[in-house]
Design an enzyme around this catalytic site. Structure first.
Site, PDB file in Angstrom:
ATOM      1  N   VAL A   1       0.943  -1.101   0.133  1.00  0.00           N
ATOM      2  CA  VAL A   1      -0.378  -0.025  -0.100  1.00  0.00           C
ATOM      3  C   VAL A   1       0.421   1.063   0.276  1.00  0.00           C
ATOM      4  O   VAL A   1       0.435   2.123  -0.151  1.00  0.00           O
ATOM      5  CB  VAL A   1      -0.873  -0.018   1.148  1.00  0.00           C
ATOM      6  CG1 VAL A   1      -1.830  -1.494   0.923  1.00  0.00           C
ATOM      7  CG2 VAL A   1      -0.531   0.164   1.984  1.00  0.00           C
TER       8      VAL A   1
ATOM      9  N   GLU B   1       5.099   2.706  -0.357  1.00  0.00           N
ATOM     10  CA  GLU B   1       6.831   2.565  -0.302  1.00  0.00           C
ATOM     11  C   GLU B   1       7.362   4.078   0.290  1.00  0.00           C
ATOM     12  O   GLU B   1       7.088   4.989  -0.237  1.00  0.00           O
ATOM     13  CB  GLU B   1       7.140   2.083  -1.929  1.00  0.00           C
ATOM     14  CG  GLU B   1       8.446   1.355  -1.886  1.00  0.00           C
ATOM     15  CD  GLU B   1       8.492   0.908  -3.430  1.00  0.00           C
ATOM     16  OE1 GLU B   1       9.639   0.460  -3.502  1.00  0.00           O
ATOM     17  OE2 GLU B   1       7.639   1.020  -3.828  1.00  0.00           O
ATOM     18  N   GLY B   2       8.448   3.605   0.762  1.00  0.00           N
ATOM     19  CA  GLY B   2       9.325   4.345   1.395  1.00  0.00           C
ATOM     20  C   GLY B   2      10.716   4.277   1.071  1.00  0.00           C
ATOM     21  O   GLY B   2      10.941   2.942   0.639  1.00  0.00           O
ATOM     22  N   GLY B   3      11.935   5.863   2.095  1.00  0.00           N
ATOM     23  CA  GLY B   3      13.605   5.257   1.379  1.00  0.00           C
ATOM     24  C   GLY B   3      13.457   4.182   2.565  1.00  0.00           C
ATOM     25  O   GLY B   3      14.192   3.236   2.007  1.00  0.00           O
ATOM     26  N   PHE B   4      12.456   3.602   3.090  1.00  0.00           N
ATOM     27  CA  PHE B   4      13.154   2.614   5.043  1.00  0.00           C
ATOM     28  C   PHE B   4      12.931   1.150   4.112  1.00  0.00           C
ATOM     29  O   PHE B   4      12.870   0.270   4.996  1.00  0.00           O
ATOM     30  CB  PHE B   4      12.386   2.986   5.459  1.00  0.00           C
ATOM     31  CG  PHE B   4      10.533   2.410   5.843  1.00  0.00           C
ATOM     32  CD1 PHE B   4      10.591   1.931   5.123  1.00  0.00           C
ATOM     33  CD2 PHE B   4      10.455   4.276   5.335  1.00  0.00           C
ATOM     34  CE1 PHE B   4       8.177   2.568   5.207  1.00  0.00           C
ATOM     35  CE2 PHE B   4       9.296   4.984   5.411  1.00  0.00           C
ATOM     36  CZ  PHE B   4       8.063   3.948   5.136  1.00  0.00           C
TER      37      PHE B   4
ATOM     38  N   VAL C   1       9.023  -0.834   1.764  1.00  0.00           N
ATOM     39  CA  VAL C   1       8.019  -0.611   1.662  1.00  0.00           C
ATOM     40  C   VAL C   1       7.084  -1.299   2.735  1.00  0.00           C
ATOM     41  O   VAL C   1       6.786  -1.807   3.797  1.00  0.00           O
ATOM     42  CB  VAL C   1       7.542  -2.465   0.614  1.00  0.00           C
ATOM     43  CG1 VAL C   1       7.689  -2.323  -0.635  1.00  0.00           C
ATOM     44  CG2 VAL C   1       7.468  -3.913   1.666  1.00  0.00           C
ATOM     45  N   VAL C   2       5.825  -0.955   2.694  1.00  0.00           N
ATOM     46  CA  VAL C   2       4.479  -1.135   3.889  1.00  0.00           C
ATOM     47  C   VAL C   2       3.381  -1.475   3.396  1.00  0.00           C
ATOM     48  O   VAL C   2       2.447  -1.659   1.649  1.00  0.00           O
ATOM     49  CB  VAL C   2       3.520   0.511   3.453  1.00  0.00           C
ATOM     50  CG1 VAL C   2       2.624   0.575   4.888  1.00  0.00           C
ATOM     51  CG2 VAL C   2       4.633   0.981   3.992  1.00  0.00           C
TER      52      VAL C   2
ATOM     53  N   LYS D   1       4.865  -2.128   8.356  1.00  0.00           N
ATOM     54  CA  LYS D   1       5.977  -1.517   7.123  1.00  0.00           C
ATOM     55  C   LYS D   1       7.465  -2.064   7.766  1.00  0.00           C
ATOM     56  O   LYS D   1       7.578  -2.549   9.025  1.00  0.00           O
ATOM     57  CB  LYS D   1       6.253  -0.296   8.035  1.00  0.00           C
ATOM     58  CG  LYS D   1       6.938   0.784   7.548  1.00  0.00           C
ATOM     59  CD  LYS D   1       7.777   2.138   8.757  1.00  0.00           C
ATOM     60  CE  LYS D   1       6.149   2.828   8.068  1.00  0.00           C
ATOM     61  NZ  LYS D   1       6.420   4.352   9.082  1.00  0.00           N
TER      62      LYS D   1
ATOM     63  N   ASP E   1       8.901  15.631  10.638  1.00  0.00           N
ATOM     64  CA  ASP E   1       8.496  16.109   9.146  1.00  0.00           C
ATOM     65  C   ASP E   1       7.076  15.672   8.682  1.00  0.00           C
ATOM     66  O   ASP E   1       6.514  14.859   8.194  1.00  0.00           O
ATOM     67  CB  ASP E   1       8.728  14.635   8.564  1.00  0.00           C
ATOM     68  CG  ASP E   1       8.841  13.911   7.137  1.00  0.00           C
ATOM     69  OD1 ASP E   1       8.955  15.626   6.529  1.00  0.00           O
ATOM     70  OD2 ASP E   1       9.004  13.169   6.124  1.00  0.00           O
TER      71      ASP E   1
END
Ligand SMILES: *[C@@H]1O[C@H](CO)[C@@H](O)[C@H](O)[C@H]1NC(C)=O
Ligand SMILES: *[C@@H]1O[C@H](CO)[C@@H](O)[C@H](O)[C@H]1NC(C)=O
Ligand SMILES: *[C@@H]1O[C@H](CO)[C@@H](O)[C@H](O)[C@H]1NC(C)=O
Ligand SMILES: *[C@@H]1O[C@H](CO)[C@@H](O)[C@H](O)[C@H]1NC(C)=O
Ligand SMILES: *[C@@H]1O[C@H](CO)[C@@H](O)[C@H](O)[C@H]1NC(C)=O
Ligand SMILES: *[C@@H]1O[C@H](CO)[C@@H](O)[C@H](O)[C@H]1NC(C)=O
Ligand SMILES: *[C@@H]1O[C@H](CO)[C@@H](O)[C@H](O)[C@H]1NC(C)=O
Ligand SMILES: *[C@@H]1O[C@H](CO)[C@@H](O)[C@H](O)[C@H]1NC(C)=O
Ligand SMILES: *[C@@H]1O[C@H](CO)[C@@H](O)[C@H](O)[C@H]1NC(C)=O
Length: 889
Positions: free
Chosen positions: A590, A592-595, A597-598, A612, A709
């Site tokens: 659902v 995606e981030g720098g760290f 996927v979610v 996460k 953030d």
């Protein structure tokens, strides 16, 4: 003679005003002299010419009413203070509140003159109340020239309420109100009740009157004389020093005797009501020089019956004869007579006479401590409740809104049993004045902005059964003593309030300081984080011992369910295979981030979660994982996305959050989710909810920390569209999501980043405030934060530029279709701009921001245009997953 004619009394009392005498200012002995309706703008007081007493405006003694003056052509007929008046077109009951000495005897006088002030030529009829009791019906249709009511009364509390009550259709009014303490509390005693003046006279043929300063208590005396009487007089001074009644000496210059010495001196009248009970005070002094063989001795008769035998007036010294028990008149015919005794050589004599009827005030006033306490509470919160006048509990018809009282019988002072100040805009702390409410059973202070701690004294109030403190801004921990049986305590919606023990325990622990001081220190902090994480991993019990901030409906509920909750807690840490199972092998991504996927997942087959997954390649991510777990386990707030659990198995690291099915605020603003709900009221609510979450991070946590953030994509919406902040702890030195980052050391997202960061390389709480300001601007304008095609590319500069041109419609999101209260928009705009101030010292803190937003939301909701489905108050809709957080033992 007929004393029953309406104008008789009137002339007696009002006729005096025609005479003007000049007297110097005197010692005023605690007198209260109010010229009702005298505007405060004019000199708000003056020296009244007859008495030399200072009369002042009544404005500070009453909350209601309007001021006026009698018709101009009548002004010559009346002297001050009877030319002005206060009238009461709006409220049913309107009360003066005067401070008096309890147990002291007072003369209380109220004057009423209509004077066609409204030009309607319609004389009103209304009621006059003393506290909870009827004092008189003021019938100005009968007394077209005005009337005065006067009583001698001993207040039972230190506050006296004189009320004008509309009973019918006409508008009450009052011209003057006077209070005179008497010198001796035991004078004018009655078996029961107070004394209502019928007439007060001195016997002198010459028209005139006496009052202050001749009468030191400012009783009004009118001259009176009948044909068939002979006046005698003296030039010698009469002493009144030894009298407890202090009749004015000037009343003893003359006396009346019957012209036929053997005939009685008679004063008679008819009684309105046969039940009337009378007290008479006859004042005598021998003012004639009696020869050695002279005698003046007489009987006093009431209704033809001797009541005082063979009275001899004292020579040049006043004496007062009165009845100890009240007397009534046979068939309404009242007769007072003096007849000389057979051995008397001289006729009877009378100098002065007062006649009173008994007036009963049977209804007890509300318990005085309760009244004082509720008034102190009113003062403490600056409440302006227009109906909070007069006695709080009685008459029941006029009980103050928000109060319930016990009302056993009229002889028992009512007690206040319930106080409801919900939704009253209360600010400040819980007032100490509440503690004196010993009979209070229900206290409702919900839906206010109360701050500070929940005071211990509430626990001492043994009668309390329900306390509702929900929906405020209380903090600290809940006194243990309040958690007693039989007390229902509602505290939901106080984001910063903690259960007993939680806060203190938390503060004793040394948690990492999250604010990054400088780039160099990051490594150290990360190391500390890792260490703590490892330690905590080995001693999960320390983590579990922590209490969440209190946000459940009642404390008792939390405790009752505690065993159930314990079961849930053990499942906070998950194995990798469990994670795979709950995400169905990471099937549904659902985000995606720098760290990493979610993924969407399901826990226990029903609860939706967001998982996460930390990408194993990201070494930096690993540190952040630790940090986030560490923080999230300690932070819990209804407006922060809550952590359900985590996985930490070898290289497999995952965080399991509550699932936020309604995506993020950005999506809603952009219309990606369908723009149906995102009207102004909902934007305000979401802004407030996000602000409350951020405020909690800043001031509800120990140690406080910085989100770093804040942006619209980090404000997520749950299934009820409640806003929650996500991703705090992730942005330590690591840009998140798809945004390009400025440099490897810069946290946050371009456009939202505090401009001071470029000089200081520090991010503090005020940096979050800056970012929040940008979020607010986005919510107002629905414009990109940075848009190179605009005159001003950055949103705050652009809004500032447009604001200078003064047209908010250009700034406003067209999707709002101008459906907003522009005052509330202006307020939020100003708030946003002050948050986005380039200089951090000029930015407000998050508590101020939240309060301002709360007020805007209240006024927006009051406008009544909010979509009903979402018109819920953010602070009362708190719910959190209690399963995860057991009670400390
Ligand atoms: C009111 O005053 C006027 C003028 O002094 C007088 O003629 C009239 O009788 C008075 N009315 C009453 C009811 O006393
Ligand atoms: C009357 O009572 C009040 C209150 O009890 C007291 O303060 C005052 O001194 C008393 N006055 C006299 C003259 O006894
Ligand atoms: C108020 O008015 C009603 C009807 O007009 C009457 O029955 C009642 O006695 C009045 N109450 C007082 C206290 O004058
Ligand atoms: C007040 O008057 C009563 C009798 O009327 C008398 O016994 C008492 O001494 C007086 N008290 C004072 C303080 O003058
Ligand atoms: C009472 O009458 C006399 C004349 O008989 C007069 O001189 C005196 O002033 C009158 N007193 C008052 C108070 O009016
Ligand atoms: C005086 O009064 C007595 C008693 O009322 C009466 O008998 C007598 O006739 C009266 N005298 C005159 C002259 O009126
Ligand atoms: C009292 O004495 C005076 C003279 O001193 C006298 O004129 C008068 O008649 C006497 N009165 C009586 C009743 O004896
Ligand atoms: C809270 O108070 C405000 C006014 O202060 C009111 O408009 C709102 O309806 C109240 N909310 C609830 C849930 O009582
Ligand atoms: C409570 O009452 C006592 C005496 O009745 C008083 O001394 C105290 O000041 C009161 N406290 C408050 C907070 O009103």
């Amino acid at each position: 003679m007929d004393m029953n004619s309406p104008c008789w009394l009137l002339l007696l009392l009002l006729g005096a005003f025609a005479i003007i005498r000049s007297v110097g200012a005197q010692d005023q002995l605690g007198f209260i002299s109010l010229d009702c309706g005298l505007p405060v703008s004019e000199p708000s007081s003056y020296i009244e010419s007859v008495t030399g007493l200072r009369f002042s405006s009544d404005a500070e003694f009453i909350q209601t009413g309007k001021t006026s003056k009698i018709q101009a052509n009548m002004e010559n007929d009346y002297l001050k203070p009877y030319t002005r008046l206060r009238y009461f077109p709006d409220e049913r009951r309107n009360c003066y509140s005067l401070s008096v000495d309890k147990g002291r005897k007072y003369l209380i006088r109220a004057g009423f003159i209509y004077g066609n002030y409204d030009g309607l030529n319609s004389d009103p009829i209304f009621d006059l109340h003393l506290g909870p009791n009827l004092w008189a019906t003021i019938d100005l249709q009968k007394f077209v020239n005005g009337t005065i009511e006067e009583i001698l009364h001993t207040p039972t509390s230190n506050s006296l309420q004189v009320c004008l009550v509309k009973n019918g259709t006409t508008t009450p009014l009052i011209s003057a109100l006077e209070l005179r303490p008497l010198g001796n509390n035991s004078s004018y005693q009655t078996e029961s009740g107070s004394l209502n003046l019928l007439v007060r006279m001195y016997l002198n043929k010459t028209d005139g009157f006496l009052r202050y300063p001749d009468d030191i208590y400012d009783r009004r005396w009118r001259n009176y004389f009948l044909t068939g009487w002979t006046q005698i007089s003296t030039t010698l001074e009469v002493s009144n020093d030894n009298s407890n009644y202090n009749p004015p000496k000037k009343a003893f210059v003359t006396a009346a005797t019957p012209s036929n010495a053997s005939a009685p001196l008679t004063i008679s009248w008819t009684s309105d009501s046969p039940a009337d009970q009378y007290y008479l005070y006859s004042h005598f002094a021998e003012i004639q020089d009696l020869q050695s063989n002279g005698t003046r001795e007489f009987d006093i008769l009431w209704d033809g019956v001797v009541v005082t035998e063979a009275f001899i007036p004292a020579k040049l010294v006043t004496g007062t004869i009165y009845n100890y028990s009240p007397v009534t008149c046979k068939d309404g015919k009242c007769s007072y007579q003096l007849i000389k005794t057979p051995r008397s050589t001289l006729p009877p004599l009378l100098n002065a006479l007062e006649i009173y009827t008994v007036i009963q005030f049977p209804q007890s006033e509300t318990n005085e401590d309760d009244v004082v306490a509720v008034k102190n509470i009113k003062a403490a919160y600056g409440l302006t409740r227009i109906r909070w006048q007069g006695d709080p509990c009685v008459p029941q018809k006029y009980v103050w809104d928000g109060l319930n009282c016990s009302n056993t019988d009229i002889y028992t002072p009512p007690r206040i049993t319930s106080l409801n100040l919900s939704s009253s805009g209360l600010t400040g702390t819980i007032a100490a004045a509440i503690q004196n409410r010993t009979k209070l059973e229900k206290l409702d202070l919900s839906n206010n902005t109360l701050t500070g701690v929940v005071p211990e004294f509430l626990a001492q109030m043994k009668s309390l059964v329900i306390i509702n403190l929900s929906g405020s801004d209380l903090n600290g921990s809940l006194p243990q003593a309040l958690q007693r049986n039989g007390l229902e305590l509602l505290v939901e919606g106080n984001p910063r309030l903690c259960l007993s023990g939680y806060c203190t325990e938390n503060s004793k622990k040394k948690f990492p300081v999250v604010i990054v001081a400088s780039v160099g220190s990051v490594a150290i902090i990360v190391a500390v984080l890792v260490l703590i994480f490892v330690l905590n991993k080995k001693k999960p019990s320390t983590v579990e011992a922590l209490q969440p901030p209190l946000s459940t409906p009642t404390v008792n509920d939390v405790y009752d369910n505690s065993s159930e909750q314990l079961i849930g807690t053990k499942k906070r840490r998950f194995t990798y295979s469990e994670v795979m199972k709950m995400t169905n092998n990471f099937q549904r991504v659902v985000g995606e981030g720098g760290f990493g996927v979610v993924c969407h997942g399901t826990l226990n087959g029903s609860k939706q979660v967001a998982v996460k997954v930390l990408s194993q390649s990201s070494s930096q991510g690993y540190k952040h994982f630790k940090a986030e777990v560490d923080l999230l386990l300690r932070v819990h707030h209804t407006n922060l996305v809550s952590l359900v659990g985590y996985c930490d198995e070898g290289d497999h690291l995952a965080l399991i959050y509550e699932f936020m099915p309604n995506g993020d605020l950005r999506e809603h603003l952009s219309g990606k989710r369908g723009g149906s709900f995102i009207n102004w009221g909902n934007r305000l609510r979401i802004a407030l909810e996000a602000a409350l979450g951020l405020e909690y991070l800043h001031s509800g946590c120990i140690p406080p920390f910085v989100h770093r953030d804040i942006k619209t994509t980090n404000i997520l919406l749950d299934d009820q569209l409640k806003a929650k902040l996500a991703d705090f702890g992730l942005s330590r030195s690591f840009p998140v999501g798809g945004e390009t980052h400025i440099s490897t050391v810069v946290a946050g997202t371009p456009g939202y980043l505090d401009p001071e960061y470029y000089q200081t390389t520090r991010l503090g709480e005020k940096s979050d405030v800056y970012s929040f300001g940008i979020v607010l601007l986005e919510m107002i304008t629905n414009q990109p934060v940075i848009d190179q095609s605009r005159e001003k590319s950055h949103i705050s500069q652009w809004v500032g530029y447009e604001l200078n041109r003064g047209d908010i419609t250009k700034i406003m999101d067209p999707k709002l279709h101008r459906d907003y209260d522009s005052r509330s928009v202006w307020r939020v705009l100003e708030l946003a701009m002050s948050c986005a101030n380039p200089s951090s010292v000029n930015r407000p803190n998050m508590s101020q921001v939240a309060n301002e937003l709360k007020e805007c939301l209240v006024s927006e909701n009051a406008r009544g245009n909010t979509n009903m489905d979402f018109q819920r108050s953010p602070e009362v809709s708190m719910s959190y997953d209690t399963e995860m957080f057991p009670r400390a033992r």
